[in-house]
Design an enzyme around this catalytic site. Structure first.
Site, short mmCIF file in Angstrom:
data_model
loop_
_atom_site.label_atom_id
_atom_site.label_comp_id
_atom_site.label_asym_id
_atom_site.label_seq_id
_atom_site.Cartn_x
_atom_site.Cartn_y
_atom_site.Cartn_z
N ASP A 197 0.84 -1.20 0.00
CA ASP A 197 0.00 0.00 0.00
C ASP A 197 0.88 1.25 0.00
OD1 ASP A 197 -2.89 1.11 0.58
OD2 ASP A 197 -1.48 2.25 1.81
N TYR B 74 3.89 9.43 -0.50
CA TYR B 74 4.82 8.72 0.39
C TYR B 74 6.26 8.75 -0.13
CZ TYR B 74 0.49 6.52 2.19
OH TYR B 74 -0.77 6.27 2.70
N LYS C 29 -2.01 6.06 -4.60
CA LYS C 29 -3.07 7.03 -4.31
C LYS C 29 -2.80 8.38 -4.97
CE LYS C 29 -3.28 4.88 0.26
NZ LYS C 29 -1.89 4.54 0.64
N HIS D 78 -6.89 9.85 -2.30
CA HIS D 78 -6.30 9.75 -0.96
C HIS D 78 -7.10 10.49 0.11
CE1 HIS D 78 -2.04 9.17 0.96
NE2 HIS D 78 -2.98 9.01 1.86
N1 LIG Z 1 -4.86 6.63 3.59
C1 LIG Z 1 -4.28 7.36 4.51
O1 LIG Z 1 -4.54 8.56 4.68
C2 LIG Z 1 -3.25 6.71 5.40
C3 LIG Z 1 -2.83 7.36 6.57
C4 LIG Z 1 -1.91 6.70 7.38
C5 LIG Z 1 -1.42 5.44 7.03
N2 LIG Z 1 -1.84 4.85 5.87
C6 LIG Z 1 -1.36 3.52 5.45
O2 LIG Z 1 -1.39 2.64 6.56
C7 LIG Z 1 -0.10 2.07 6.74
C8 LIG Z 1 0.14 1.72 8.19
O3 LIG Z 1 -0.16 2.82 9.03
P1 LIG Z 1 0.76 3.36 10.21
O4 LIG Z 1 2.20 3.18 9.90
O5 LIG Z 1 0.26 4.71 10.53
O6 LIG Z 1 0.34 2.44 11.46
P2 LIG Z 1 0.60 0.94 11.91
O7 LIG Z 1 0.89 0.09 10.76
O8 LIG Z 1 -0.54 0.59 12.80
O9 LIG Z 1 1.88 1.07 12.85
C9 LIG Z 1 3.18 1.16 12.34
C10 LIG Z 1 4.14 1.25 13.52
O10 LIG Z 1 4.01 0.07 14.30
C11 LIG Z 1 5.27 -0.59 14.40
N3 LIG Z 1 5.00 -2.03 14.30
C12 LIG Z 1 4.59 -2.71 13.20
N4 LIG Z 1 4.39 -4.00 13.51
C13 LIG Z 1 4.68 -4.14 14.82
C14 LIG Z 1 4.67 -5.23 15.71
N5 LIG Z 1 4.34 -6.45 15.29
N6 LIG Z 1 5.03 -5.00 17.01
C15 LIG Z 1 5.38 -3.78 17.43
N7 LIG Z 1 5.41 -2.69 16.63
C16 LIG Z 1 5.06 -2.88 15.34
C17 LIG Z 1 6.11 -0.07 13.26
O11 LIG Z 1 7.46 -0.04 13.61
P3 LIG Z 1 8.59 -0.81 12.74
O12 LIG Z 1 8.50 -0.28 11.35
O13 LIG Z 1 9.86 -0.44 13.41
O14 LIG Z 1 8.27 -2.28 12.83
C18 LIG Z 1 5.57 1.35 13.10
O15 LIG Z 1 6.21 2.22 14.02
C19 LIG Z 1 0.84 3.12 6.17
O16 LIG Z 1 2.11 2.62 5.86
C20 LIG Z 1 0.08 3.53 4.94
O17 LIG Z 1 0.25 2.57 3.91
C21 LIG Z 1 -2.76 5.46 5.06
#
Ligand SMILES: NC(=O)c1ccc[n+]([C@@H]2O[C@H](COP(=O)([O-])OP(=O)(O)OC[C@H]3O[C@@H](n4cnc5c(N)ncnc54)[C@H](OP(=O)(O)O)[C@@H]3O)[C@@H](O)[C@H]2O)c1
Length: 311
Positions: free
Chosen positions: A51, A56, A81, A112
């Site tokens: 994704d 990004y 997006k 987006h």
């Molecule tokens: N459409 C939108 O507006 C929008 C907005 C925000 C995000 N997104 C999408 O959603 C994706 C994910 O969102 P997000 O990064 O905000 O939140 P997330 O995936 O809930 O959390 C990511 C964080 O959690 C850590 N993590 C991942 N797996 C873990 C585990 N098993 N144990 C402990 N920590 C863990 C990661 O660290 P490490 O990398 O160090 O493992 C990172 O700091 C984004 O990459 C993007 O593709 C979309």
């Protein structure tokens, strides 16, 4: 641990229910370039859904990792997006994303955000993250209806195999439906146990729209550290993140956790099956709390109020 399922979209195509979130760890050129390394580990760990988004800055690195992985294109589900400052330039922006991805089609192209933003440089994205995200100026046109019509044309061309939206509410979806000829395949929204969005999920289900949870683990520690989640992790001999991701799967929601670490990438795909009762317990943690996409002291998030979003 059950195999990761795929979910059928309204196009007939299948989307793997766990994908890798492809935002860079930080919005810097170095961090964007570093993503190639962990995209490749994700391919090796078995991820087949990625994704990304124009904004990004990781599309070229996903392209490089895909080529290096040796995984055939047709086995991978790629989402990107349209950024909020490109509704005036949809065809150009989409072509640029395809070129950066090194692809001739994407599996899913998302609008987006529902609002249109204007940066001083027009098409160009500000280079500093503070200019990119703070004090963003929104404009009334093109409207989300105008932009959706452009995405529909991309779908008809075959280069966006499915089209969808992100950060849409029931209110903005209803606005979209006033003119839409194609029902979005996906609505990608912030969703985790503190923001369960059950009403939106049911609404989308009723329209045949698959919901993708972004920030599915709540990004930081507070959701992971909730005592109910900690207790369930012990009960299922799983980690807290696995419990949260298993909850998304049990609700028929696609989750796209981001991890730059191969062990956590693997952890996020080896999920237990929660009992129906435990799914209800996790849903019961809902506080309607936005942790990632939250409003500033001026009551706005990226130029729009909660009322404008319909949140
Ligand atoms: N459409 C939108 O507006 C929008 C907005 C925000 C995000 N997104 C999408 O959603 C994706 C994910 O969102 P997000 O990064 O905000 O939140 P997330 O995936 O809930 O959390 C990511 C964080 O959690 C850590 N993590 C991942 N797996 C873990 C585990 N098993 N144990 C402990 N920590 C863990 C990661 O660290 P490490 O990398 O160090 O493992 C990172 O700091 C984004 O990459 C993007 O593709 C979309």
């Amino acid at each position: 641990m059950a195999a990761i399922p795929s979910i059928k979209l309204n196009t007939g195509a299948f989307i793997p229910a766990i994908g890798l979130g492809a935002t860079p760890s930080e919005f810097t050129p170095e961090s964007m370039a570093d993503s190639e390394r962990w995209f490749l580990t994700a391919f090796k760990a078995g991820y087949r859904h990625f994704d990304t988004g124009y904004i990004y800055g990781t599309e070229p690195y996903l392209s490089a990792a895909l080529r290096a992985s040796g995984v055939p294109r047709e086995e991978v589900f790629v989402t990107t997006k349209l950024p909020w400052h490109h509704p005036k330039y949809v065809a150009r922006s989409f072509d640029e994303s395809l070129r950066k991805l090194g692809l001739d089609y994407v599996d899913l192209y998302l609008l987006h955000w529902p609002q249109t933003v204007e940066y001083p440089n027009g098409y160009d994205t500000p280079t500093s993250p503070s200019e990119m995200f703070l004090d963003v100026k929104t404009v009334d046109t093109p409207t989300l209806n105008d932009t959706w019509a452009e995405l529909e044309a991309l779908h008809t061309s075959g280069r966006a195999r499915a089209i969808g939206v992100s950060n849409f509410s029931i209110k903005t979806l209803e606005q979209l439906f006033k003119t839409a000829k194609i029902v979005p395949a996906v609505n990608q929204v912030e969703m985790h146990p503190y923001l369960a969005q059950t009403e939106l999920l049911e609404y989308c289900r009723g329209k045949g729209i698959v919901v993708t949870a972004y920030s599915p683990s709540g990004r930081w520690q507070q959701v992971r550290s909730d005592p109910t989640i900690v207790g369930l992790a012990a009960k299922y001999s799983a980690t807290q993140t696995q419990i949260i991701l298993a909850w998304h799967l049990a609700r028929g929601v696609v989750a796209i956790p981001k991890s730059a670490d191969i062990e956590r990438q693997k952890e996020n795909t080896a999920l237990p099956t929660l009992s129906a009762e435990d799914v209800v317990r996790v849903t019961g943690l809902d506080r309607n709390e936005r942790i990632v996409s939250k409003f500033g002291p001026d009551g706005k998030l990226f130029g729009w109020t909660a009322e404008q979003y319909g949140w």
